[in-house]
Design a protein around this motif. Structure first.
Motif, PDB file in Angstrom:
ATOM      1  N   PRO A  57       0.844  -1.203   0.000  1.00  9.35           N
ATOM      2  CA  PRO A  57       0.000   0.000   0.000  1.00  9.35           C
ATOM      3  C   PRO A  57       0.878   1.251   0.000  1.00  9.35           C
ATOM      4  N   ILE A  58       0.528   2.217  -0.809  1.00  2.27           N
ATOM      5  CA  ILE A  58       1.335   3.439  -0.898  1.00  2.27           C
ATOM      6  C   ILE A  58       1.415   4.133   0.447  1.00  2.27           C
ATOM      7  N   ASP A  59       0.321   4.167   1.188  1.00  2.95           N
ATOM      8  CA  ASP A  59       0.322   4.859   2.472  1.00  2.95           C
ATOM      9  C   ASP A  59       1.266   4.221   3.475  1.00  2.95           C
ATOM     10  N   ALA A  60       1.570   2.921   3.296  1.00  3.24           N
ATOM     11  CA  ALA A  60       2.465   2.229   4.210  1.00  3.24           C
ATOM     12  C   ALA A  60       3.859   2.068   3.623  1.00  3.24           C
ATOM     13  N   THR A  61       4.177   2.839   2.583  1.00  2.00           N
ATOM     14  CA  THR A  61       5.470   2.752   1.908  1.00  2.00           C
ATOM     15  C   THR A  61       6.271   4.027   2.160  1.00  2.00           C
ATOM     16  N   PRO A  62       7.456   3.930   2.741  1.00  4.94           N
ATOM     17  CA  PRO A  62       8.282   5.128   2.948  1.00  4.94           C
ATOM     18  C   PRO A  62       8.886   5.630   1.636  1.00  4.94           C
ATOM     19  N   ALA A  63       8.045   6.185   0.797  1.00  3.25           N
ATOM     20  CA  ALA A  63       8.463   6.767  -0.474  1.00  3.25           C
ATOM     21  C   ALA A  63       7.320   7.632  -0.978  1.00  3.25           C
ATOM     22  N   ILE A  64       7.650   8.658  -1.779  1.00  2.00           N
ATOM     23  CA  ILE A  64       6.644   9.509  -2.405  1.00  2.00           C
ATOM     24  C   ILE A  64       6.341   8.906  -3.771  1.00  2.00           C
ATOM     25  N   VAL A  65       5.156   8.335  -3.927  1.00  3.49           N
ATOM     26  CA  VAL A  65       4.816   7.569  -5.121  1.00  3.49           C
ATOM     27  C   VAL A  65       3.539   8.121  -5.740  1.00  3.49           C
ATOM     28  N   THR A  66       3.537   8.209  -7.065  1.00  3.30           N
ATOM     29  CA  THR A  66       2.331   8.544  -7.819  1.00  3.30           C
ATOM     30  C   THR A  66       2.043   7.394  -8.770  1.00  3.30           C
ATOM     31  N   THR A  67       0.829   6.864  -8.726  1.00  3.63           N
ATOM     32  CA  THR A  67       0.452   5.715  -9.549  1.00  3.63           C
ATOM     33  C   THR A  67      -0.691   6.090 -10.476  1.00  3.63           C
ATOM     34  N   PHE A  68      -0.570   5.658 -11.734  1.00  2.00           N
ATOM     35  CA  PHE A  68      -1.632   5.834 -12.714  1.00  2.00           C
ATOM     36  C   PHE A  68      -2.030   4.459 -13.232  1.00  2.00           C
ATOM     37  N   THR A  69      -3.324   4.188 -13.257  1.00  2.00           N
ATOM     38  CA  THR A  69      -3.805   2.887 -13.698  1.00  2.00           C
ATOM     39  C   THR A  69      -4.276   2.948 -15.143  1.00  2.00           C
ATOM     40  N   ARG A  70      -4.450   1.772 -15.715  1.00  2.00           N
ATOM     41  CA  ARG A  70      -4.937   1.676 -17.085  1.00  2.00           C
ATOM     42  C   ARG A  70      -6.311   2.340 -17.218  1.00  2.00           C
ATOM     43  N   ALA A  71      -7.159   2.138 -16.209  1.00  2.00           N
ATOM     44  CA  ALA A  71      -8.494   2.746 -16.252  1.00  2.00           C
ATOM     45  C   ALA A  71      -8.399   4.266 -16.267  1.00  2.00           C
ATOM     46  N   GLN A  72      -7.481   4.840 -15.479  1.00  2.00           N
ATOM     47  CA  GLN A  72      -7.314   6.301 -15.479  1.00  2.00           C
ATOM     48  C   GLN A  72      -6.810   6.802 -16.829  1.00  2.00           C
TER      49      GLN A  72
END
Length: 811
Positions: free
Chosen positions: A156-171
Motif C-alpha cells: 500500500p502506498i500509504d504504508a510505503t516510505p516513499a513519495i509515489v504517484t500511480t496511474f492505472t490503465r483505467a485512469q
C-alpha cells in the motif's frame, strides 16, 4: 497462516482510501464445496470487499450469481437496476486439498472488468477463509493506492516510505492519455518541454534525472543516458496497465541513474480465466493515426498478455519569424532564417508479450520502434523542407524471472528470486545542425568546412547499446510480535557501447567514410544491497537499506570504484491521518560520450559520478466523500555536477565536461485525489520549486517555479463519461541570443495545456466512441531549446490544437 493472512487484510484496510459508496456482492458459484461452507465464505468475502477501501458498504444477493454465472453484461445489468456502480462475484472449486478461487469486480459504468484475483493452490480447511478474505480485500483495494516500484514488492502506498504517484490503465483510458508526454505533467514537479525536435522531461527544473523501468527491469543506456522523449525514449501506453513514478533518488533498490526519480511501465498479467480482448483505432485533425490490439488470459497453469500498437503523427506546423542560419563554426551567429515548418510524419510500432508459467516463471519480450522527424534543429535553425533531421530508435527488452519458496513455516517464509535480462538500444540519427546556406561565407582555406552546404552529423550504429543484467535476491517475511520483510540481493550489470560515430557532412553530401569518435567500450558493475521493512506497530512502518556498487568503467585497465548508497524512512497511518519521512541517495555515472568523445567535445576520463541526496516528507488526510488530501516537501543536494567548460584556442574541441559545483533544490507540494459517490473522480496537484546553484553553469538554470495540474472525470450517465485535464507551468527567465549576437534575458509566457473530451460506451456491438480535443482554448506556449543555463538559440512558440476520435472494443 490464518493470522498472517488476517494481518495482511488489516494492513491493507488501514492503508485504503475512504469511499462513501455501496457495492454488491453477488456470491459464489461453487463446485465441490458444501452449501454451509460456501455461505460462510460468502459472508467473509463480502466483508473483505468492504474493507478493501473502494466502497464503504456492501449489499449481498447471491441470486445474481446463480442467474448470471460469469457474464459481465448480466452482472452489469443487475447492478444498474439496483443503482450501484461496483459489484463483485466469484467461483470456488475444491478437489482434494486443491482450492481454486477466482473473484471478479465489475464496474457498471461502461460494463467493464475493474479488477480480478485468482488463486489455485493447496489449502487446509482452516486456511481457506483467510485466503478468500485476502483475495477479496485485494480485489476491492483501489489500484491507485498500491505500488511495487518503491520497495520491489507490492505494498500500500500509504504504508510505503516513499513519495509515489500511480496511474492505472483505467485512469489513462478515462483521461485519453496515450503517451508519456501527456502523462508526466500530472506528477508534481514534472514538466515536458515539447520542442519540435523532441520532448525534454524536466524534473524539479533539471533534465536527464530519471531511470526508466520496463516491468521492474532498469533500462540503462551507457552511451548518453536518456535525455529527451522521442530522441532517446518513446513508448505508447497502449500496452501498459500501470505507471508508477517514485519521486526522489532510488539507488539502493535500482542502482545507477535512479537519480531524482524512477518511472516503471508495467504490463500486468491477467488473473481472469475469461479471455480479454481490446482493439481500437484513433484518428485526429492533425493526421495522427493509431491502431492497437491487446489480448490476455489466465489459463491457471499459464497466463499471458500480448499487445501491438502502431501509428503515425504529423503534428502542428510552427512559424518562426527568425532563427539562426548557422550556429557552429561561425564566430558571430548569423540570423535571417525564418519560415514555416512542413512536418514529416513520426511513426512508431510497439510490441509487448508477457507470459507467466505457474507462479514461478515470468517472461517479458518488448520491442519499441520509433522514427521521429524534426524540422527545427536542436540548435535552433529552421531546416529546409525535405532536409530535416530524424531519430530512428529501437528499444528491445528481454527478461526472464523466476521465484521459488525456499521454506514456508508458521510465522516465517523465505522466497528466492532470480532475474536475467538484456536491454538493447538501436540508434540511427541524422542530426541536422544547420540548413544549406547559399549566401554564407566561402571557406577561408581549402581544408576548412564549407558551411554553405549546411551541416549534419551522422550518428548511431547498427550495433546496439546493450545492458545485460543478473539480479539474485531473497525475501524473508516474518510475522510474530512484529512484522518484517528483509530483501537482500546481489546484481551484475554488464554494459556494452559500440563505436560512437559522428560523421560531419553537408546536408546533401554523402560522406566517403564514417568517422569514429571513439571505439567500443564495456564496463561492469557488481553490487549488493539489503532493505529491511519493519512493522513494529500496525500503524507504523520503518524502512532502511544500503547498496554497495563496485564499478569498473569502460576498459579493463581502469581501477574499480566503490559507490555506497543509503536510504531510510518511516510511514505512519492512524485512522484517516498519515505521514512519511524519507531520506534517499542516488548517483549518475558520466556517460561514455562525456568520458571518451574526440569530436566536438573533449572526453574527460577523470570525471566522477554525480550524487544526489534527498530528504522528503509528506502528510495525508482522508476526508469524507472520498477525498484524500496530501502535502509535503523535499530538499535535495546534487554534488559533483558535470557541466561543459568551453575550450579556448583549440580548433578541434569546443568544450570539455568537468565536475563543478553543486545544486540545491527545495520544493513544497500539495494535492488531492477524489473519488466521490456522485460519479466524479480525479486528482489535482501544485508544487513550488526553488533552485540554488554553486556556479555549475555561471548563468543559472531557468526553472518554472510553479507547476500545477488537474484531471477529472464525470459520469453523469451509465454509458457516458466526460473528462477535462490540464497542466500549468509558470513563466521562466532565461537567456536568449539576439540576431546582433547579444545575450538578452527574457521572461517566457506561462505554459497551459488542456484537453477535454467524452466517451460514449457501447455505441454498437460492445464498441466505445471517445472524442477529445487537445488545447481547445488555442493557447500558445514557449519551448526553450536550452535548459542548462546556456544562452538559447531559439525559444519556439508552439500551439497545436488537435481533435481526436477513437473507436475502442474492450471485452
Amino acid at each position: 497462516m490464518i493470522g498472517r493472512a488476517l494481518l495482511v487484510v488489516g494492513i491493507v484496510a488501514l492503508a485504503s482510501e475512504a469511499r462513501a459508496e455501496t457495492a454488491a456482492w453477488d456470491g459464489f458459484q461453487a463446485l465441490g464445496v458444501p452449501d454451509a461452507q460456501r455461505a460462510a465464505l460468502e459472508l467473509i468475502a463480502a466483508d473483505a470487499v468492504r474493507h478493501g477501501g473502494l466502497v464503504d458498504s456492501v449489499v449481498t444477493d447471491r441470486r445474481v450469481s446463480e442467474k448470471c454465472a460469469a457474464s459481465i453484461e448480466c452482472h452489469c445489468e443487475a447492478l444498474r437496476k439496483r443503482g450501484l456502480r461496483y459489484g463483485a462475484f466469484g467461483s470456488l472449486g475444491h478437489l482434494g486439498d486443491l482450492w481454486t478461487i477466482e473473484l471478479t469486480l465489475v464496474d457498471a459504468h461502461g460494463c467493464t472488468v475493474a479488477g480480478s484475483t485468482f488463486a489455485s493452490e493447496s489449502l487446509a480447511d482452516d486456511e481457506v477463509a483467510a485466503r478468500v478474505a485476502e483475495l477479496a480485500t485485494r480485489l476491492a483495494t483501489p489500484a491507485t493506492t498500491i505500488t511495487e516500484t518503491a520497495t520491489g514488492s507490492e505494498r500500500p502506498i500509504d504504508a510505503t516510505p516513499a513519495i509515489v504517484t500511480t496511474f492505472t490503465r483505467a485512469q489513462l483510458r478515462a483521461l485519453h492519455i496515450d503517451t508519456l508526454d501527456e502523462l508526466l505533467p500530472f506528477v508534481p514537479g514534472y514538466e515536458i518541454i515539447d520542442a519540435n525536435w523532441g520532448g525534454t522531461i524536466v524534473n524539479q527544473g533539471l533534465q536527464s534525472t530519471l531511470l526508466f523501468l520496463g516491468n521492474g527491469v532498469p533500462m540503462v543506456n551507457g552511451l548518453t543516458n536518456f535525455r529527451a522523449l522521442g530522441r532517446d525514449f518513446s513508448s505508447s501506453l497502449a500496452h501498459v496497465d500501470r505507471v508508477e513514478v517514485v519521486r526522489g533518488p532510488g539507488a539502493v533498490l535500482w542502482g545507477q541513474n535512479a537519480f531524482l526519480g524512477v518511472i516503471n511501465l508495467i504490463p500486468e498479467l491477467p488473473t481472469r480465466r475469461e479471455a480479454a480482448v481490446e482493439a481500437g483505432v484513433s484518428a485526429s485533425s492533425l493526421v495522427t493515426q493509431q491502431a492497437w490490439v491487446r489480448g490476455a488470459q489466465n489459463r491457471e497453469h499459464y497466463a499471458f498478455v500480448a499487445s501491438v500498437s502502431a501509428g503515425r503523427r504529423f503534428g502542428a506546423t510552427t512559424y518562426l519569424p527568425d532563427s539562426p542560419q548557422a550556429v557552429v563554426g561561425v564566430a558571430e551567429i548569423p540570423f535571417g532564417n525564418g519560415g514555416t515548418t512542413r512536418p514529416t510524419a513520426d511513426t512508431w510500432l510497439d510490441v509487448v508479450v508477457r507470459v507467466a508459467l505457474g507462479k514461478r516463471v515470468d517472461l517479458l519480450v518488448q520491442n519499441q520502434t520509433s522514427d521521429i522527424d524534426w524540422e527545427i534543429s536542436p540548435f535552433g535553425p529552421l531546416l529546409d523542407e525535405g532536409h530535416g533531421g530524424y531519430w530512428k530508435k529501437t528499444h528491445r527488452l528481454y527478461s526472464l524471472a523466476s521465484s521459488e519458496t525456499l521454506y514456508d513455516e508458521p510465522g516465517a517464509k523465505l522466497v528466492g528470486r532470480a532475474r536475467v535480462s538484456r536491454y538493447e538500444f538501436y540508434s540511427d540519427e541524422n542530426f541536422v545542425v544547420q540548413p544549406v546556406w547559399p549566401d554564407g561565407p566561402a571557406p577561408a582555406t581549402p581544408d576548412a568546412r564549407d558551411f554553405r552546404l549546411g551541416l549534419r552529423s551522422l550518428q548511431g550504429n547498427d550495433r546496439p547499446r546493450a545492458a545485460n543484467q543478473l539480479d539474485l535476491r531473497v525475501v524473508h517475511d516474518y510475522t510474530g510480535a512484529v512484522t518484517s520483510q528483509l530483501t537482500a540481493g546481489v546484481g551484475v550489470l554488464h554494459q556494452h557501447t559500440p563505436a560512437s560515430l559522428a560523421t560531419l557532412a553537408g546536408v546533401d553530401e554523402e560522406p566517403a567514410m564514417e568517422v569514429t569518435s571513439f571505439g567500443p567500450r564495456n564496463f561492469v558493475t557488481l553490487s549488493a544491497f539489503a532493505i529491511e521493512e519493519l512493522v513494529p506497530l500496525p500503524w507504523l512502518v520503518v524502512s532502511g537499506g544500503a547498496r554497495l556498487a563496485l564499478d569498473r568503467p569502460y576498459v579493463e585497465s581502469d581501477p574499480w570504484r566503490l559507490t555506497p548508497s543509503f536510504q531510510g524512512g518511516v510511514a505512519v497511518k492512524r485512522g484517516a491521518l498519515g505521514g512519511k519521512l524519507i531520506y534517499a541517495e542516488g548517483y549518475r555515472p558520466p556517460d561514455a560520450v562525456q568520458v571518451f568523445a574526440t569530436i566536438g567535445t573533449r572526453g574527460n576520463p577523470d570525471l566522477v559520478p554525480e550524487y544526489s541526496r534527498s530528504l522528503a516528507g509528506e502528510v495525508h488526510h482522508e476526508l469524507p466523500a472520498g477525498i484524500t488530501v496530501h502535502a509535503g516537501g523535499d530538499v535535495t543536494r546534487i554534488s559533483d555536477v558535470i557541466v561543459l567548460r568551453p575550450v579556448i584556442g583549440d580548433p578541434v574541441f569546443a568544450n570539455e565536461p568537468i565536475n563543478k559545483g553543486r545544486i540545491d533544490i527545495a520544493s513544497v507540494f500539495a494535492g488531492a485525489r477524489f473519488a466521490t459517490p456522485y460519479g466524479i473522480d480525479g486528482f489535482a496537484s501544485y508544487q513550488l520549486t526553488t533552485l540554488d546553484e554553486s556556479d555549475p553553469t555561471g548563468r543559472g538554470i531557468p526553472i518554472a517555479h510553479h507547476t500545477a495540474s488537474f484531471a477529472g472525470v464525470w459520469r453523469p450517465l451509465s454509458d457516458l463519461s466526460v473528462f477535462a485535464r490540464g497542466a500549468f507551468a509558470s513563466p521562466r527567465r532565461l537567456d536568449v541570443r539576439r540576431p546582433d549576437s547579444q545575450i538578452e534575458s527574457i521572461r517566457t509566457s506561462p505554459t497551459i495545456r488542456t484537453t477535454v473530451g467524452l466517451t460514449l460506451f457501447d455505441v454498437f456491438a460492445g464498441t466505445d466512441l471517445e472524442l477529445a480535443i487537445d488545447n481547445p482554448l488555442l493557447i500558445e506556449h514557449d519551448a526553450p531549446y536550452r535548459l542548462d543555463g546556456s544562452p538559447n538559440p531559439l525559444v519556439e512558440r508552439r500551439r497545436g490544437t488537435e481533435a481526436f476520435a477513437t473507436l475502442r472494443y474492450d471485452r
